[in-house]
Scaffold this motif. Structure first.
Motif, mmCIF file in Angstrom:
data_model
loop_
_atom_site.group_PDB
_atom_site.id
_atom_site.type_symbol
_atom_site.label_atom_id
_atom_site.label_comp_id
_atom_site.label_asym_id
_atom_site.label_seq_id
_atom_site.Cartn_x
_atom_site.Cartn_y
_atom_site.Cartn_z
ATOM 1 N N LYS A 1 0.838 -1.206 0.000
ATOM 2 C CA LYS A 1 0.000 0.000 0.000
ATOM 3 C C LYS A 1 0.878 1.264 0.000
ATOM 4 N N GLY A 2 0.535 2.173 -0.889
ATOM 5 C CA GLY A 2 1.271 3.442 -0.956
ATOM 6 C C GLY A 2 2.500 3.383 -1.858
ATOM 7 N N TYR A 3 2.835 2.193 -2.349
ATOM 8 C CA TYR A 3 4.013 2.035 -3.217
ATOM 9 C C TYR A 3 3.577 1.727 -4.651
ATOM 10 N N PHE A 4 4.479 1.986 -5.587
ATOM 11 C CA PHE A 4 4.274 1.671 -7.002
ATOM 12 C C PHE A 4 5.385 0.720 -7.438
ATOM 13 N N ARG A 5 5.064 -0.150 -8.414
ATOM 14 C CA ARG A 5 6.127 -0.982 -8.982
ATOM 15 C C ARG A 5 7.041 -0.099 -9.835
ATOM 16 N N LEU A 6 8.336 -0.244 -9.658
ATOM 17 C CA LEU A 6 9.289 0.536 -10.457
ATOM 18 C C LEU A 6 9.563 -0.180 -11.776
ATOM 19 N N LEU A 7 9.092 0.431 -12.862
ATOM 20 C CA LEU A 7 9.412 -0.066 -14.204
ATOM 21 C C LEU A 7 10.442 0.881 -14.810
ATOM 22 N N TYR A 8 11.215 0.375 -15.703
ATOM 23 C CA TYR A 8 12.252 1.213 -16.311
ATOM 24 C C TYR A 8 12.438 0.764 -17.748
ATOM 25 N N GLY A 9 13.077 1.584 -18.548
ATOM 26 C CA GLY A 9 13.296 1.227 -19.949
ATOM 27 C C GLY A 9 14.211 2.248 -20.592
ATOM 28 N N ARG A 10 14.105 2.311 -21.892
ATOM 29 C CA ARG A 10 15.021 3.178 -22.648
ATOM 30 C C ARG A 10 14.396 4.528 -22.952
ATOM 31 N N MET A 11 15.235 5.448 -23.360
ATOM 32 C CA MET A 11 14.758 6.673 -23.996
ATOM 33 C C MET A 11 15.518 6.819 -25.313
ATOM 34 N N PRO A 12 14.898 7.464 -26.318
ATOM 35 C CA PRO A 12 15.462 7.359 -27.669
ATOM 36 C C PRO A 12 16.802 8.048 -27.886
ATOM 37 N N VAL A 13 17.151 9.059 -27.132
ATOM 38 C CA VAL A 13 18.392 9.766 -27.474
ATOM 39 C C VAL A 13 19.533 9.482 -26.494
#
Ligand code: SF4
Length: 781
Positions: free
Chosen positions: A606-618
């Motif tokens: 409760k109160g937390y979010f799953r941390l997702l991550y990935g790329r950015m184009p530049v």
């Protein structure tokens, strides 16, 4: 005479203190500028290969009077066909970047104190060899470990093989695509390589499940993706985030993170139930279809809807689209697949779908791989010795399908902390930022504290450099040769040459030369029977029919290959029985599930979010974050968060927050980007951006790396790959912990109909409905 270097001047060291050996090879930036003329006398266009990311596009460098002016794509290279991305263009800025490492240095104070002295190459190499020999004498040769990556890594892998140490690891397996390779190998007997052998340009349906093409810019694949769309391909994007690819899709399926295998099993169920599989391919080429049919019989779309939060009718509709388009269907296996620690089985589930749809060797499906007849050992280099002690990372025994070529980084870290089963006392890192690539930075630091010697081969300072005992600065890719790049599973098989396009700017050296010089000092001269790397390249091409001169001139040579099977042609898969294994006896014999099953992962507290991550184009993670050209485009990544959720916490787009994970690790401030296109239970942040060593990285405005927050990980028992998406974060503003005061339902939709829509329409499209906090169940649509 060595000069003492302070923390600040570490970054300011120019090319003016080079050793005698460097004089005549290097030119300082000021000399380079002085050489620039309005009307250049000598304009050259030199082909080579980019390494601003691993995709290795063909490039042409325009050099005016010795100064690199411009980089463009090589139209002859079948991979990128004359195009490159912004990072490729910005290689010019990397070459002349002032933050680059410019001279060899030896530590001259406590480890981590930031004190070094500049030394000659002779001194640096003698010192490194002396330390490696001292560790060898005291603890055995296996006590020397290597962390390598990228093209340079290969030269040092060879060195450590010649030395006899099996303790080598690269993040490309355990933190990236390892489980994808193992999953496909278990099914087809071969992996799908890099670039992945997917025929996106001719596909009629493209399913992206764990791939955000367009943000992870791999030029050749992006060209194919856009060509496929232009020809009418329907795209199904499975992603908790409304990615760029999702905006080009007919269906966007904002799946609940961690439930992808349930969706894949439901698709398999539906395709079998509708008899939508390729009956002939399944009959002639596979084993285990009846076991598969029995296994998935209860995994209906309705079953999957409860798990994935994707409506059953959308699961059926998308399965039907794949049935109708087969065999011209690409289900992209993704690249960074180290998610939850059960990733081989998820990739197995993808490969099983690929198999039953009969896409292998079919136009619009998966390319075949061609052979290329050149020898790696034409120089008669002796065989490397067989290591006397078993490697410490468990690859190949504790983790039966862990790569013995690329190793398991996190396990090598653990062994260095425990010093078990035997001491690991030296590390050499080559083009690998061990703090930002391996999870749990505290463990990495603890391991480094246990070392007698820590050396770094790099082109620019990174966090590990700060702790190094010796810094060996490497030429960047525009200044050096590397091994030939051979791609055999693509539109046209080819071999490409990386060659220097300019003289080196600073007192650096190529990786192959550093490895060879260390080898000579370690008594391994027999393994280096050449003076110049061009000798190696020429020998490698002997008997192949490919002219080295042509390669130098064009940068690339294509050769004949076969991409598709002829109608009715059989194919001998590289498994013992030459069949595709829908049911894997190999896994069963090792007490793993022979057919994938869905395993739930923990929900965020409760109160937390799953941390997702990935790329950015530049940007290519931390590799390009100091590049001034690219920083002009994006210098500060934002945290994606659902806008309704953000508003309920009193946050507006662009405001700054701190993040804190479940283990109490906190970040500096970062800006948020509110969007309706983000699931409410997760946040997203670009990976690897922002170092946390303020003294070292003087360029980055955002000093937040997602890896600070990745303290926890699950290890895949089959491959040893790390599942990194098991960390949760909460938001803090001005010292106050924020908590959402609404719950939001979020469901799959026909995204294409609504692309380019206004905000209110997006809200309707995404079915975002603020609900009372008391409601415990999120509704589907
Ligand atoms: S995709 Fe961009 S950065 Fe990567 S190799 Fe190609 S041009 Fe270079």
């Amino acid at each position: 005479m060595a000069n003492k270097i302070s923390r600040r001047s570490f970054l300011k060291i120019g090319g003016t203190v080079g050793t005698g050996a460097a004089v005549g090879l290097s030119a300082s930036p000021s000399k380079v500028k002085a050489a620039v003329k309005r009307n250049p006398q000598n304009i050259e266009r030199i082909p080579s290969v980019c390494e601003q990311c691993f995709w290795r596009c063909g490039i042409i460098a325009t050099v005016e009077d010795g100064v690199l002016k411009y980089i463009e794509g090589n139209p002859l290279n079948p991979n990128n066909r004359g195009r490159i991305c912004a990072r490729g263009n910005a290689g010019v800025a990397l070459l002349y970047e002032t933050d680059r490492l410019k001279n060899p240095m030896i530590r001259d104070g406590e480890r981590g104190s930031g004190k070094w002295k500049e030394v000659s190459w002779e001194q640096a190499l003698d010192y490194t060899a002396e330390k490696l020999l001292a560790v060898t004498k005291k603890y055995g040769v296996e006590a020397n470990a290597l962390f390598s990556h990228a093209s340079s890594g290969e030269h040092f892998n060879n060195l450590y093989n010649y030395l006899g140490s099996p303790n080598q690891a690269a993040p490309s397996f355990a933190q990236c695509r390892g489980s994808q390779e193992v999953g496909f190998e278990l099914t087809f007997g071969e992996n799908i390589g890099s670039p992945e052998r997917v025929d996106l340009a001719n596909a009629k349906v493209i399913t992206l499940i764990g791939s955000h093409l367009g943000e992870n810019v791999h030029t050749g694949q992006l060209l194919d993706f856009t060509e496929g769309i232009a020809k009418g391909a329907q795209v199904i994007t499975v992603d908790p985030r409304y990615s760029t690819a999702a905006s080009k899709s007919k269906w966007w399926l904002p799946i609940k993170p961690g439930t992808d295998t349930a969706l894949l099993l439901a698709w398999t169920n539906e395709i079998i139930k509708q008899k939508g599989y390729d009956e002939k391919f399944v009959r002639d080429n596979t084993v285990g279809f009846s076991e598969l049919t029995d296994h998935v019989k209860d995994f209906t779309p309705e079953w999957a809807e409860k798990i994935t939060e994707i409506p059953a009718n959308i699961i059926r509709e998308t399965a039907k689209a794949m049935i109708d388009a087969k065999p011209a269907v690409v289900i992209h296996p993704g690249r960074h697949v180290a998610w939850y620690g059960n990733d081989v089985q998820r990739e197995r589930a993808i490969s099983i779908l690929v198999a039953i749809l009969g896409t292998w060797g079919q136009k619009g499906g998966y390319f075949l791989k061609s052979a290329f007849p050149y020898s790696y050992n034409a120089l008669n280099i002796p065989d490397a010795p067989v290591p006397k002690r078993q490697r410490v990372d468990g690859a190949g025994y504790k983790y039966p399908f862990g790569s013995v070529e690329e190793g398991l980084t996190q396990e090598l870290v653990k062994a260095t902390i425990s010093q078990k089963p035997y001491p690991i006392k030296s590390w050499l890192t080559v083009a690998q930022n061990v703090f930002n690539s391996i999870p749990n930075q505290a463990d990495t630091k603890k391991a480094i504290d246990n070392l007698d010697f820590f050396g770094v081969v790099e082109v620019r300072p990174t966090e590990p450099t700060w702790y190094a005992d010796v810094v060996l600065p490497e030429d960047i890719y525009l200044e050096r040769y590397d091994s030939l790049f051979t791609v055999t599973g693509w539109h046209k098989p080819y071999v490409a040459l990386r060659q220097p396009v300019v003289k080196r700017v600073y007192n650096t050296r190529p990786g192959w030369w550093i490895a060879k010089e260390l080898g000579n000092r370690l008594g391994l001269s027999a393994f280096y029977p050449y003076n110049d790397f061009e000798d190696v390249l020429k020998y490698q091409l002997k008997g192949s029919g490919i002219s080295y001169t042509k390669l130098q001139k064009d940068g690339v040579v294509t050769f004949p290959g076969k991409q598709y099977l002829n109608p009715g042609e059989s194919y001998a898969f590289n498994t013992p029985d030459k069949k595709v294994h829908l049911y894997s006896k190999e896994l069963k014999d090792l007490s793993f599930d022979p057919i994938p099953k869905y395993e739930p992962v923990n929900d965020p507290p409760k109160g937390y979010f799953r941390l997702l991550y990935g790329r950015m184009p530049v940007h290519t993670q931390g590799d390009t974050e100091s590049n001034p050209w690219l920083n002009t485009l994006i210098s500060e990544p934002h945290l994606w968060i659902n806008e309704t959720i953000a508003r309920s916490m009193g946050l507006e787009n662009g405001q700054e927050v701190n993040l804190e994970n479940q283990d109490g690790m906190k970040t500096d401030k970062l800006k948020i980007m509110t969007t309706p296109g983000m699931r409410p239970d997760a946040v997203f942040f670009p990976h690897g951006f922002g170092g946390n060593d303020k003294g070292l990285l003087n360029f980055s405005r955002a000093r937040v790396s997602d890896n600070i927050l990745i303290t926890k990980y699950n290890v895949d028992p089959i491959s040893g790959s790390t599942g990194l998406r098991v960390n949760f974060v909460r938001l803090i503003k001005d010292g106050k912990i924020l908590s959402p005061t609404v719950e939001v339902s979020f469901t799959g939709v026909n995204a294409k109909k609504n692309s380019g829509i206004r905000q209110e329409e997006q809200n309707r499209t995404f079915n975002i409905q603020p609900k009372k906090k008391a409601s415990a169940i999120r509704e589907g649509c």
